[in-house]
Structures are given as C-alpha cells and as structure tokens.
Design a protein around this motif. Structure first.
Motif, PDB file in Angstrom:
ATOM      1  N   VAL A 127      40.797  12.844 -12.286  1.00 41.96           N
ATOM      2  CA  VAL A 127      41.556  12.018 -13.231  1.00 41.96           C
ATOM      3  C   VAL A 127      41.423  12.554 -14.656  1.00 41.96           C
ATOM      4  O   VAL A 127      42.339  12.614 -15.290  1.00 41.96           O
ATOM      5  CB  VAL A 127      40.836  10.526 -13.031  1.00 41.96           C
ATOM      6  CG1 VAL A 127      41.483   9.621 -14.341  1.00 41.96           C
ATOM      7  CG2 VAL A 127      41.030   9.748 -11.762  1.00 41.96           C
ATOM      8  N   GLY A 128      40.276  13.062 -14.905  1.00 44.30           N
ATOM      9  CA  GLY A 128      40.043  13.715 -16.233  1.00 44.30           C
ATOM     10  C   GLY A 128      40.993  14.921 -16.342  1.00 44.30           C
ATOM     11  O   GLY A 128      41.771  15.156 -17.470  1.00 44.30           O
ATOM     12  N   GLN A 129      41.268  15.677 -15.191  1.00 45.11           N
ATOM     13  CA  GLN A 129      41.949  16.784 -15.199  1.00 45.11           C
ATOM     14  C   GLN A 129      43.587  16.398 -15.532  1.00 45.11           C
ATOM     15  O   GLN A 129      44.262  17.018 -16.127  1.00 45.11           O
ATOM     16  CB  GLN A 129      41.946  17.761 -14.172  1.00 45.11           C
ATOM     17  CG  GLN A 129      40.443  18.417 -13.927  1.00 45.11           C
ATOM     18  CD  GLN A 129      40.370  19.303 -12.646  1.00 45.11           C
ATOM     19  OE1 GLN A 129      40.919  18.856 -11.559  1.00 45.11           O
ATOM     20  NE2 GLN A 129      39.113  19.906 -12.518  1.00 45.11           N
TER      21      GLN A 129
ATOM     22  N   VAL B 259      43.699  22.649 -34.185  1.00 48.44           N
ATOM     23  CA  VAL B 259      43.119  21.576 -33.732  1.00 48.44           C
ATOM     24  C   VAL B 259      42.268  21.596 -32.442  1.00 48.44           C
ATOM     25  O   VAL B 259      42.795  22.122 -31.587  1.00 48.44           O
ATOM     26  CB  VAL B 259      44.579  20.504 -33.365  1.00 48.44           C
ATOM     27  CG1 VAL B 259      43.947  19.048 -33.029  1.00 48.44           C
ATOM     28  CG2 VAL B 259      45.458  20.556 -34.716  1.00 48.44           C
ATOM     29  N   PHE B 260      41.258  20.953 -32.707  1.00 49.87           N
ATOM     30  CA  PHE B 260      40.209  20.829 -31.689  1.00 49.87           C
ATOM     31  C   PHE B 260      40.317  19.280 -31.045  1.00 49.87           C
ATOM     32  O   PHE B 260      40.259  18.274 -31.831  1.00 49.87           O
ATOM     33  CB  PHE B 260      38.865  21.001 -32.094  1.00 49.87           C
ATOM     34  CG  PHE B 260      38.554  22.581 -32.698  1.00 49.87           C
ATOM     35  CD1 PHE B 260      38.536  23.549 -31.991  1.00 49.87           C
ATOM     36  CD2 PHE B 260      38.706  22.571 -34.045  1.00 49.87           C
ATOM     37  CE1 PHE B 260      38.335  24.727 -32.329  1.00 49.87           C
ATOM     38  CE2 PHE B 260      38.585  23.733 -34.769  1.00 49.87           C
ATOM     39  CZ  PHE B 260      38.336  24.907 -33.870  1.00 49.87           C
ATOM     40  N   VAL B 261      40.807  19.461 -29.699  1.00 54.14           N
ATOM     41  CA  VAL B 261      41.308  17.949 -29.245  1.00 54.14           C
ATOM     42  C   VAL B 261      40.136  17.678 -28.026  1.00 54.14           C
ATOM     43  O   VAL B 261      39.842  18.504 -27.066  1.00 54.14           O
ATOM     44  CB  VAL B 261      42.535  18.069 -28.502  1.00 54.14           C
ATOM     45  CG1 VAL B 261      43.018  16.793 -27.963  1.00 54.14           C
ATOM     46  CG2 VAL B 261      43.608  18.544 -29.586  1.00 54.14           C
ATOM     47  N   GLU B 262      39.888  16.611 -28.143  1.00 47.50           N
ATOM     48  CA  GLU B 262      39.055  15.911 -27.238  1.00 47.50           C
ATOM     49  C   GLU B 262      39.999  14.859 -26.299  1.00 47.50           C
ATOM     50  O   GLU B 262      40.562  13.979 -26.964  1.00 47.50           O
ATOM     51  CB  GLU B 262      37.914  15.022 -27.753  1.00 47.50           C
ATOM     52  CG  GLU B 262      36.906  14.084 -26.719  1.00 47.50           C
ATOM     53  CD  GLU B 262      36.324  15.052 -25.772  1.00 47.50           C
ATOM     54  OE1 GLU B 262      35.919  14.333 -24.723  1.00 47.50           O
ATOM     55  OE2 GLU B 262      36.285  16.171 -25.815  1.00 47.50           O
ATOM     56  N   VAL B 263      40.093  14.938 -25.064  1.00 44.86           N
ATOM     57  CA  VAL B 263      41.032  14.020 -24.147  1.00 44.86           C
ATOM     58  C   VAL B 263      39.997  13.252 -23.409  1.00 44.86           C
ATOM     59  O   VAL B 263      39.012  13.606 -22.810  1.00 44.86           O
ATOM     60  CB  VAL B 263      41.664  14.986 -23.240  1.00 44.86           C
ATOM     61  CG1 VAL B 263      42.648  14.155 -22.388  1.00 44.86           C
ATOM     62  CG2 VAL B 263      42.532  15.850 -23.817  1.00 44.86           C
ATOM     63  N   LYS B 264      40.210  11.843 -23.398  1.00 47.33           N
ATOM     64  CA  LYS B 264      39.508  10.817 -22.590  1.00 47.33           C
ATOM     65  C   LYS B 264      40.692  10.103 -21.929  1.00 47.33           C
ATOM     66  O   LYS B 264      41.674   9.687 -22.377  1.00 47.33           O
ATOM     67  CB  LYS B 264      39.033   9.777 -23.734  1.00 47.33           C
ATOM     68  CG  LYS B 264      37.612  10.438 -24.413  1.00 47.33           C
ATOM     69  CD  LYS B 264      36.522  10.697 -23.438  1.00 47.33           C
ATOM     70  CE  LYS B 264      35.295  11.183 -23.694  1.00 47.33           C
ATOM     71  NZ  LYS B 264      34.558  11.863 -22.782  1.00 47.33           N
ATOM     72  N   THR B 265      40.442   9.919 -20.790  1.00 46.09           N
ATOM     73  CA  THR B 265      41.081   9.278 -19.567  1.00 46.09           C
ATOM     74  C   THR B 265      40.445   8.087 -19.066  1.00 46.09           C
ATOM     75  O   THR B 265      39.261   7.997 -18.812  1.00 46.09           O
ATOM     76  CB  THR B 265      41.660  10.139 -18.489  1.00 46.09           C
ATOM     77  OG1 THR B 265      41.954  11.214 -19.025  1.00 46.09           O
ATOM     78  CG2 THR B 265      42.543   9.351 -17.701  1.00 46.09           C
ATOM     79  N   SER B 266      41.060   6.956 -19.206  1.00 42.28           N
ATOM     80  CA  SER B 266      40.499   5.601 -18.703  1.00 42.28           C
ATOM     81  C   SER B 266      41.397   4.876 -18.452  1.00 42.28           C
ATOM     82  O   SER B 266      42.840   5.130 -18.539  1.00 42.28           O
ATOM     83  CB  SER B 266      39.686   5.096 -19.887  1.00 42.28           C
ATOM     84  OG  SER B 266      38.876   3.901 -19.221  1.00 42.28           O
ATOM     85  N   LYS B 267      41.251   3.618 -17.832  1.00 41.54           N
ATOM     86  CA  LYS B 267      42.442   2.507 -17.522  1.00 41.54           C
ATOM     87  C   LYS B 267      43.166   2.086 -18.589  1.00 41.54           C
ATOM     88  O   LYS B 267      44.383   2.110 -18.391  1.00 41.54           O
ATOM     89  CB  LYS B 267      41.659   1.641 -16.592  1.00 41.54           C
ATOM     90  CG  LYS B 267      41.010   1.606 -15.287  1.00 41.54           C
ATOM     91  CD  LYS B 267      40.436   0.564 -14.735  1.00 41.54           C
ATOM     92  CE  LYS B 267      39.974   0.959 -13.268  1.00 41.54           C
ATOM     93  NZ  LYS B 267      39.540  -0.264 -12.506  1.00 41.54           N
ATOM     94  N   THR B 268      42.397   1.881 -19.540  1.00 34.96           N
ATOM     95  CA  THR B 268      43.308   1.533 -20.865  1.00 34.96           C
ATOM     96  C   THR B 268      43.183   2.721 -21.918  1.00 34.96           C
ATOM     97  O   THR B 268      41.855   3.107 -22.027  1.00 34.96           O
ATOM     98  CB  THR B 268      42.830   0.270 -21.433  1.00 34.96           C
ATOM     99  OG1 THR B 268      41.549   0.099 -21.894  1.00 34.96           O
ATOM    100  CG2 THR B 268      43.073  -0.865 -20.092  1.00 34.96           C
TER     101      THR B 268
END
Length: 120
Positions: free
Chosen positions: A12-14, A54-63
């Motif tokens: 999911v994170g990928q 830009v250093f980017v943090e990606v977070k994946t969740s239901k919302t």
C-alpha cells in the motif's frame, strides 16, 4: 504485527509513493531520488523544481487525516537530518532552496500535497 500485514502495508505504501511521484511530475518537478536511505533514515522522494529541492514524506492511510497524523516530530527530525547528509553528499550550490513537504494519500489514491509541511 503478522508478517503478511507488513507485506500488505509495504505494498500500500509503495502505491502511495508511486501516486505521489506521478503527481509531482505532473506538477513540473524532476524526481531526483526515490526511497533514498542512509544510516540516519530514509527519505521517500527527493524532487527539484527550478532552484527548489524538496524532501517529501509520503504517508498512505484510509483517510487524508489519518495519514497526516502519522508524521510525528521524531520522524520529521530524522528526515531533516538525512536531508542534511544528502545535501552534503550532493554539494548543491548556495543558490538552491530546500523545503520539507508531505504528500498524504487516502483511499482511491486521493492525495493532498502540503508544501512546507515542517521546518527545521
């Protein structure tokens, strides 16, 4: 956490990172690194647009809200420290600016890009 839970979370994170990368490219960013890691930590995406790195943090969740809550202060510090190492290794000239962004990915690949999500 059961081993297969970690595999599902990684998958999911990928997917979220791939969506974030496509979004940034559509917005005119060049992707310099994906999943860059060092002894300090990992940076999901490093992108450039003009003289802005830009250093980017990606977070994946239901919302989107749930994703936002998953970026804590300790993680922000690790990313900032890793970014300093990346900058030293790549010797960017002083005319470049640097920023920490977050891209939050919810269900159905909906995302929110927060420019300047935190400072150091």
């Amino acid at each position: 956490m059961k081993p297969w839970h970690a595999q599902v979370n990684n998958f999911v994170g990928q997917g979220g990172e791939a969506a974030a990368q496509r979004y940034l490219m559509e917005q005119g960013y060049d992707i310099l690194e994906t999943n860059w890691s060092c002894k300090i930590g990992e940076i999901d995406l490093i992108a450039r647009k003009g003289k802005m790195i830009v250093f980017v943090e990606v977070k994946t969740s239901k919302t989107i809200d749930a994703a936002r809550q998953r970026i804590g202060l300790a993680q922000q510090r690790r990313i900032a420290n890793a970014a300093q190492l990346w900058i030293r290794e790549h010797a960017f000239e002083p005319s470049y600016l640097f920023r920490f962004d977050a891209i939050l990915v919810g269900s159905n690949q909906k995302l929110q890009h927060i420019e300047g999500a935190w400072t150091t």
